[in-house]
Design a protein around this motif. Structure first.
Motif, PDB file in Angstrom:
ATOM      1  N   UNK A 288      12.730  71.788  16.303  1.00  0.00           N
ATOM      2  CA  UNK A 288      11.405  72.031  16.876  1.00  0.00           C
ATOM      3  C   UNK A 288      10.474  70.853  16.594  1.00  0.00           C
ATOM      4  N   UNK A 289      10.493  70.339  15.356  1.00  0.00           N
ATOM      5  CA  UNK A 289       9.621  69.225  14.981  1.00  0.00           C
ATOM      6  C   UNK A 289       9.973  67.960  15.747  1.00  0.00           C
ATOM      7  N   UNK A 290      11.269  67.706  15.940  1.00  0.00           N
ATOM      8  CA  UNK A 290      11.690  66.520  16.689  1.00  0.00           C
ATOM      9  C   UNK A 290      11.155  66.548  18.116  1.00  0.00           C
ATOM     10  N   UNK A 291      11.271  67.709  18.763  1.00  0.00           N
ATOM     11  CA  UNK A 291      10.758  67.831  20.130  1.00  0.00           C
ATOM     12  C   UNK A 291       9.246  67.646  20.159  1.00  0.00           C
ATOM     13  N   UNK A 292       8.571  68.193  19.168  1.00  0.00           N
ATOM     14  CA  UNK A 292       7.120  68.101  19.095  1.00  0.00           C
ATOM     15  C   UNK A 292       6.663  66.659  19.020  1.00  0.00           C
ATOM     16  N   UNK A 293       7.229  65.899  18.098  1.00  0.00           N
ATOM     17  CA  UNK A 293       6.792  64.519  17.889  1.00  0.00           C
ATOM     18  C   UNK A 293       7.164  63.631  19.075  1.00  0.00           C
ATOM     19  N   UNK A 294       8.298  63.910  19.712  1.00  0.00           N
ATOM     20  CA  UNK A 294       8.684  63.136  20.893  1.00  0.00           C
ATOM     21  C   UNK A 294       7.684  63.313  22.030  1.00  0.00           C
ATOM     22  N   UNK A 295       7.007  64.467  22.067  1.00  0.00           N
ATOM     23  CA  UNK A 295       6.017  64.721  23.118  1.00  0.00           C
ATOM     24  C   UNK A 295       4.709  63.982  22.883  1.00  0.00           C
ATOM     25  N   UNK A 296       4.490  63.488  21.672  1.00  0.00           N
ATOM     26  CA  UNK A 296       3.243  62.811  21.333  1.00  0.00           C
ATOM     27  C   UNK A 296       3.247  61.387  21.879  1.00  0.00           C
ATOM     28  N   UNK A 297       2.168  61.026  22.544  1.00  0.00           N
ATOM     29  CA  UNK A 297       2.025  59.691  23.099  1.00  0.00           C
ATOM     30  C   UNK A 297       0.749  59.055  22.549  1.00  0.00           C
ATOM     31  N   UNK A 298       0.732  57.729  22.399  1.00  0.00           N
ATOM     32  CA  UNK A 298      -0.499  57.073  21.951  1.00  0.00           C
ATOM     33  C   UNK A 298      -1.570  57.154  23.031  1.00  0.00           C
ATOM     34  N   UNK A 299      -2.829  57.095  22.611  1.00  0.00           N
ATOM     35  CA  UNK A 299      -3.928  57.167  23.561  1.00  0.00           C
ATOM     36  C   UNK A 299      -4.723  55.870  23.550  1.00  0.00           C
TER      37      UNK A 299
ATOM     38  N   UNK B 167       4.473  73.975  18.392  1.00  0.00           N
ATOM     39  CA  UNK B 167       4.999  74.246  17.055  1.00  0.00           C
ATOM     40  C   UNK B 167       4.620  75.649  16.597  1.00  0.00           C
ATOM     41  N   UNK B 168       3.370  76.025  16.810  1.00  0.00           N
ATOM     42  CA  UNK B 168       2.943  77.354  16.388  1.00  0.00           C
ATOM     43  C   UNK B 168       3.610  78.445  17.226  1.00  0.00           C
ATOM     44  N   UNK B 169       3.907  78.147  18.487  1.00  0.00           N
ATOM     45  CA  UNK B 169       4.671  79.098  19.289  1.00  0.00           C
ATOM     46  C   UNK B 169       6.089  79.238  18.730  1.00  0.00           C
ATOM     47  N   UNK B 170       6.667  78.129  18.288  1.00  0.00           N
ATOM     48  CA  UNK B 170       7.990  78.166  17.657  1.00  0.00           C
ATOM     49  C   UNK B 170       7.955  79.017  16.389  1.00  0.00           C
ATOM     50  N   UNK B 171       6.920  78.839  15.572  1.00  0.00           N
ATOM     51  CA  UNK B 171       6.791  79.629  14.347  1.00  0.00           C
ATOM     52  C   UNK B 171       6.645  81.107  14.686  1.00  0.00           C
ATOM     53  N   UNK B 172       5.863  81.414  15.731  1.00  0.00           N
ATOM     54  CA  UNK B 172       5.694  82.816  16.133  1.00  0.00           C
ATOM     55  C   UNK B 172       7.019  83.405  16.594  1.00  0.00           C
ATOM     56  N   UNK B 173       7.791  82.621  17.322  1.00  0.00           N
ATOM     57  CA  UNK B 173       9.085  83.092  17.815  1.00  0.00           C
ATOM     58  C   UNK B 173      10.053  83.374  16.667  1.00  0.00           C
ATOM     59  N   UNK B 174       9.960  82.547  15.604  1.00  0.00           N
ATOM     60  CA  UNK B 174      10.851  82.702  14.449  1.00  0.00           C
ATOM     61  C   UNK B 174      10.055  83.166  13.221  1.00  0.00           C
ATOM     62  N   UNK B 175       9.079  84.033  13.457  1.00  0.00           N
ATOM     63  CA  UNK B 175       8.177  84.444  12.382  1.00  0.00           C
ATOM     64  C   UNK B 175       8.926  85.060  11.199  1.00  0.00           C
ATOM     65  N   UNK B 176       9.940  85.859  11.471  1.00  0.00           N
ATOM     66  CA  UNK B 176      10.685  86.487  10.368  1.00  0.00           C
ATOM     67  C   UNK B 176      11.349  85.438   9.490  1.00  0.00           C
ATOM     68  N   UNK B 177      11.885  84.420  10.120  1.00  0.00           N
ATOM     69  CA  UNK B 177      12.525  83.349   9.356  1.00  0.00           C
ATOM     70  C   UNK B 177      11.520  82.630   8.476  1.00  0.00           C
TER      71      UNK B 177
END
Length: 214
Positions: A68-79, A99-109
């Motif tokens: 999840x973190x890898x996908x998140x950071x890859x989406x970040x672009x400089x401004x 990322x927070x949607x990912x945490x919500x999806x895997x909240x139990x984990x």
């Protein structure tokens, strides 16, 4: 093609069974007491199948966050420095919402791994991976966006990233303990505003505050 799809579905199903088994066991007896045999038995698969997918129980739990973190950071672009601050915030909040949607999806984990019966090792690994990704991303940006003069030139570049990683984990834990009364978008907005304005300023970037004229 059909065989590849079938194989992919089988792999995803196996991952799901293993993750669910691990979460149940963490809740019951704590992460440190769990063995691979326990996880395999609860998931109703054999140990050989487990090891075809993961090295050990640590690899199992950390891969979920790392992907999840890898996908998140890859989406970040400089401004560009002239971009409208509101536009930049809207874009980055949208990315961190993932990322927070990912945490919500895997909240139990995450509740199990970061809670009282969880593993300090897991929280440390989340911080370490966040630091690694952010430092790597910043190195890629350097040829596109140059910072202004740092506020403190002696500040090690990894220090503000380390501080940011602690804020991220703390925010996630607080959100989980509040039983997610707030949306991923709200949490992403609050995390971004609190963490990133301080982080980017510490790294020497000019950061206009939200709602303020340049």
């Amino acid at each position: 093609m059909a065989h590849e799809v079938q194989t992919d579905l089988r792999v995803r199903r196996t991952h799901h069974f293993l993750q669910e088994a691990m979460i149940e066991l963490i809740t019951e007896k704590g992460f440190e007491s769990i063995t691979v045999g326990d996880i395999a038995e609860r998931a109703m698969i054999n140990r050989a199948t487990f090891y075809r997918h993961y090295q050990d129980k640590y690899d199992l739990v950390v891969k979920i966050f790392e992907e999840a973190a890898n996908h998140l950071v890859e989406d970040m672009k400089p401004f560009h420095k002239d971009i409208d601050p509101g536009e930049k915030e809207e874009n980055l909040v949208g990315i961190w919402s993932q990322l927070f949607e990912h945490v919500a999806e895997h909240a139990r984990l995450y509740r199990a791994m970061l809670g009282k019966n969880g593993s300090p090792w897991f929280a440390a690994r989340m911080r370490e991976h966040t630091i690694k990704l952010m430092l790597e991303k910043e190195r890629r940006w350097k040829h596109q966006v140059e910072p202004s003069q740092p506020i403190d030139p002696a500040m090690p570049p990894e220090l503000p990233v380390m501080q940011l990683s602690h804020v991220l984990i703390g925010t996630i834990v607080w959100w989980l303990e509040s039983e997610k009364r707030y949306t991923p978008r709200q949490m992403a907005t609050w995390f971004y505003r609190f963490a990133f304005y301080g982080y980017l300023s510490a790294r020497g970037y000019e950061v206009p505050l939200p709602g303020k004229d340049r």
